[in-house]
Design an enzyme around this catalytic site. Structure first.
Site, short mmCIF file in Angstrom:
data_model
loop_
_atom_site.label_atom_id
_atom_site.label_comp_id
_atom_site.label_asym_id
_atom_site.label_seq_id
_atom_site.Cartn_x
_atom_site.Cartn_y
_atom_site.Cartn_z
N ASN A 1 45.04 31.45 35.94
CA ASN A 1 44.58 30.09 36.20
C ASN A 1 43.39 29.81 35.28
O ASN A 1 42.28 30.27 35.54
CB ASN A 1 44.16 29.95 37.68
CG ASN A 1 43.59 28.58 37.99
OD1 ASN A 1 43.66 27.66 37.17
ND2 ASN A 1 43.02 28.43 39.19
N TRP A 2 43.65 29.07 34.22
CA TRP A 2 42.60 28.81 33.23
C TRP A 2 41.59 27.76 33.70
O TRP A 2 40.57 27.55 33.04
CB TRP A 2 43.23 28.35 31.91
CG TRP A 2 43.82 29.45 31.09
CD1 TRP A 2 43.98 30.76 31.45
CD2 TRP A 2 44.34 29.33 29.75
NE1 TRP A 2 44.56 31.46 30.42
CE2 TRP A 2 44.80 30.61 29.36
CE3 TRP A 2 44.48 28.27 28.85
CZ2 TRP A 2 45.37 30.85 28.11
CZ3 TRP A 2 45.05 28.52 27.61
CH2 TRP A 2 45.48 29.79 27.25
N LYS A 3 41.90 27.07 34.79
CA LYS A 3 41.01 26.00 35.30
C LYS A 3 40.70 25.02 34.16
O LYS A 3 41.58 24.77 33.33
CB LYS A 3 39.75 26.61 35.93
CG LYS A 3 40.12 27.68 36.97
CD LYS A 3 38.99 28.09 37.85
CE LYS A 3 39.48 29.13 38.87
NZ LYS A 3 38.47 29.54 39.81
N HIS B 1 44.64 24.17 45.34
CA HIS B 1 43.53 25.08 45.01
C HIS B 1 42.25 24.62 45.69
O HIS B 1 41.99 23.41 45.80
CB HIS B 1 43.34 25.14 43.49
CG HIS B 1 42.44 26.25 43.08
ND1 HIS B 1 41.08 26.16 43.18
CD2 HIS B 1 42.71 27.50 42.61
CE1 HIS B 1 40.54 27.30 42.78
NE2 HIS B 1 41.52 28.13 42.44
N GLU C 1 43.67 32.98 48.56
CA GLU C 1 42.45 32.96 47.76
C GLU C 1 41.25 32.67 48.67
O GLU C 1 40.90 31.50 48.89
CB GLU C 1 42.55 31.86 46.69
CG GLU C 1 43.61 32.11 45.66
CD GLU C 1 43.23 31.57 44.29
OE1 GLU C 1 43.35 32.31 43.33
OE2 GLU C 1 42.78 30.41 44.19
N SER D 1 38.44 36.43 42.03
CA SER D 1 37.70 37.34 41.15
C SER D 1 38.43 38.64 40.85
O SER D 1 37.79 39.65 40.58
CB SER D 1 36.32 37.67 41.74
OG SER D 1 35.57 36.50 41.90
P1 PGA Z 1 38.62 33.69 39.83
O1 PGA Z 1 39.59 32.44 40.09
O2 PGA Z 1 39.50 34.86 39.50
O3 PGA Z 1 37.76 33.25 38.66
O4 PGA Z 1 37.86 33.90 41.08
C1 PGA Z 1 40.75 32.55 40.85
C2 PGA Z 1 41.16 31.17 41.27
O5 PGA Z 1 40.27 30.40 41.70
O6 PGA Z 1 42.34 30.82 41.18
#
Ligand code: PGA
Length: 254
Positions: A9-11, A95, A165, A213
């Protein structure tokens, strides 16, 4: 047995198309021998079409959102049909970072149904804010799942991926804490029970994955002891080396 899945997930990263192409190509180059792991990258809408043109059979593309209308007067929205038409196969829905901006489970429910209709595989994100001592977090996740999957047919449940998550473990959460594979396992068992009660045997093949994370150091433990069918790294998916390592760990365990 179906393949385990690693979804990046590159956000809202990276800042430029050039960087996105470099990151994507870097990953594509390193995973040509991967056979037993499904790899999905979910970049910004803006980069999808360009990345689609980078030749690789090993990486599938996913979006980070999709609207429920197919086409029409919805200013600023992008539909599942549009995404499907440019070759996108997956979509992250619900999300916590979108829910924090006001998206409700009712919205997510409409988006899941529309995405399925469009031929996309929804990745439904659920997870609690805190782990309270009275264990209310179980009810919280149960309600999220029930509301988001309301009216979804038995035939469709195996096409949906559920990503657990916990918000308190996501890298963007201030004062975040590490979740353990044991934290993950108890919730995965609980989620499996919720969907099995609702969808019976049709839910056995639904993939449940973990995100929060996760990185190249703990991926092995989550995959081995977290009861999951895959992982959804965010920050670690923006680093070629770390993301490749997670994929390779998964490949060996598969
Ligand atoms: P993160 O993100 O690995 O940076 O915590 C995961 C997500 O929010 O999908």
């Amino acid at each position: 047995m179906s393949k385990k899945i690693i979804i990046g997930n590159w956000k809202m990263n990276p800042l430029t198309l050039k960087e996105a192409e470099k990151l994507f190509s870097g990953i594509a180059k390193e995973i040509s021998s991967i056979k037993k792991t499904e790899v999905v990258i979910c970049p910004s809408f803006l980069y999808l079409e360009k990345l689609k043109k980078i030749r690789t059979s090993k990486i599938k593309l996913g979006a980070q959102n999709a609207f429920w209308g197919e086409v029409g007067a919805f200013t600023g929205e992008v539909s599942g049909e549009m995404l499907y038409n440019i070759g996108v196969q997956y979509v992250i829905l619900g999300h916590s970072e979108r829910r924090a901006l006001g998206e409700s489970s009712n919205d997510v429910n409409k988006k899941i149904k529309a995405s399925l209709e469009a031929g996309l595989i929804p990745i439904l994100c659920v997870g609690e804010n805190i782990r309270d001592e009275s264990h209310n977090y179980f009810n919280f996740v149960k309600t999220e799942i029930e509301e988001c999957l309301m009216g979804v047919s038995k035939n469709s449940i195996s096409k949906i991926i559920i990503a657990y998550e916990p918000i308190w473990a996501i890298s963007s959460t201030p004062n975040r804490k590490d979740a353990t594979p044991a934290d993950c396992l108890e919730m995965v068992i609980f989620i499996r029970k919720i969907i099995s009660d609702k969808f019976r045997k049709e839910a056995y093949r639904t993939k449940i994955i973990y995100g929060g994370s996760v990185n190249e150091k703990d991926a092995k433990e989550f995959l081995k002891n977290g009861g999951v069918d895959g992982l959804l790294p965010g920050r670690a998916s923006l680093d070629v080396k770390k993301f490749i390592e997670i994929i390779k760990i998964c490949e060996v365990l598969n």
